[in-house]
Design a protein around this motif. Structure first.
Motif, short mmCIF file in Angstrom:
data_model
loop_
_atom_site.label_atom_id
_atom_site.label_comp_id
_atom_site.label_asym_id
_atom_site.label_seq_id
_atom_site.Cartn_x
_atom_site.Cartn_y
_atom_site.Cartn_z
N HIS A 18 3.27 16.37 -12.98
CA HIS A 18 4.27 17.24 -13.62
C HIS A 18 4.29 17.06 -15.14
O HIS A 18 4.62 17.99 -15.85
N LEU A 19 3.92 15.90 -15.62
CA LEU A 19 3.74 15.65 -17.05
C LEU A 19 2.53 14.75 -17.18
O LEU A 19 2.28 13.93 -16.30
N THR A 70 8.42 6.27 -14.63
CA THR A 70 9.25 6.96 -15.61
C THR A 70 10.30 7.85 -14.95
O THR A 70 11.47 7.84 -15.33
N HIS A 71 9.88 8.62 -13.94
CA HIS A 71 10.83 9.58 -13.35
C HIS A 71 11.02 9.40 -11.86
O HIS A 71 11.75 10.18 -11.24
N PRO A 92 9.77 15.39 -9.23
CA PRO A 92 9.54 16.64 -9.96
C PRO A 92 8.25 17.37 -9.58
O PRO A 92 8.16 18.57 -9.79
N LEU A 129 1.67 11.93 -17.97
CA LEU A 129 2.04 10.53 -18.19
C LEU A 129 1.44 9.66 -17.11
O LEU A 129 1.26 10.11 -15.97
N CYS A 132 6.15 6.89 -9.70
CA CYS A 132 6.08 7.05 -11.16
C CYS A 132 7.20 6.22 -11.75
O CYS A 132 8.37 6.43 -11.43
N ALA A 148 8.97 9.89 -9.24
CA ALA A 148 8.25 10.66 -8.23
C ALA A 148 7.54 9.70 -7.28
O ALA A 148 7.04 8.66 -7.68
N CYS A 171 0.45 11.68 -13.75
CA CYS A 171 1.37 12.43 -12.91
C CYS A 171 1.00 13.91 -12.95
O CYS A 171 0.37 14.37 -13.88
S1 FES Z 1 5.70 11.87 -15.16
FE1 FES Z 1 5.96 13.03 -13.34
S2 FES Z 1 7.41 11.95 -12.14
FE2 FES Z 1 7.14 10.77 -13.91
#
Ligand code: FES
Length: 116
Positions: A49-50, A73-74, A89, A52, A71, A76, A47
């Motif tokens: 933004h992080l 996890t979050h 994000p 991951l 994503c 996106a 990703c």
């Molecule tokens: S790590 Fe960025 S949206 Fe999940």
């Protein structure tokens, strides 16, 4: 630059993905390749933004509609065609694209560095 085989065309039906390892900056990195609207696209599995992966290590990149990557996890959401994040994000940033070509039933990665 050496081409790296990353998938067989027969294993990459429309709306499916496959993961592979490649080398970036001398370090191993994970990528994924997808067939979307008949075309093969590939991105680093990270990703914007992080740092991951988009999937939960389960090779699930498409959302339920099969029209976007998500994503896990979050949440996106990314356009498969160009990797642009259109919601979440990292909206406005793009997944890191990898150059792939398909020929004679094989999908080749042309980006990255040769495997050690
Ligand atoms: S790590 Fe960025 S949206 Fe999940």
């Amino acid at each position: 630059m050496r081409a790296q085989e990353i998938a067989k065309s027969s294993e990459l039906a429309e709306g499916t993905t496959a993961k592979f390892m490649f080398v970036r900056g001398g370090k191993p990195a994970e990528g994924f390749v997808a067939r979307f609207q008949g075309r093969v696209v590939a991105y680093e599995n990270k990703c914007r933004h992080l740092p991951l992966t988009l999937d939960y290590a389960d090779n699930r990149f498409f959302d339920n509609t099969g029209k976007q990557f998500v994503c896990q996890t979050h949440g996106a959401v990314f356009n498969p065609a160009d990797g642009l994040c259109v919601r979440g994000p990292c909206e406005g940033a793009s997944l890191f694209p990898l150059e792939v070509r398909e020929s004679a039933g094989t999908v080749w990665l042309h980006a990255g560095e040769p495997q050690p």
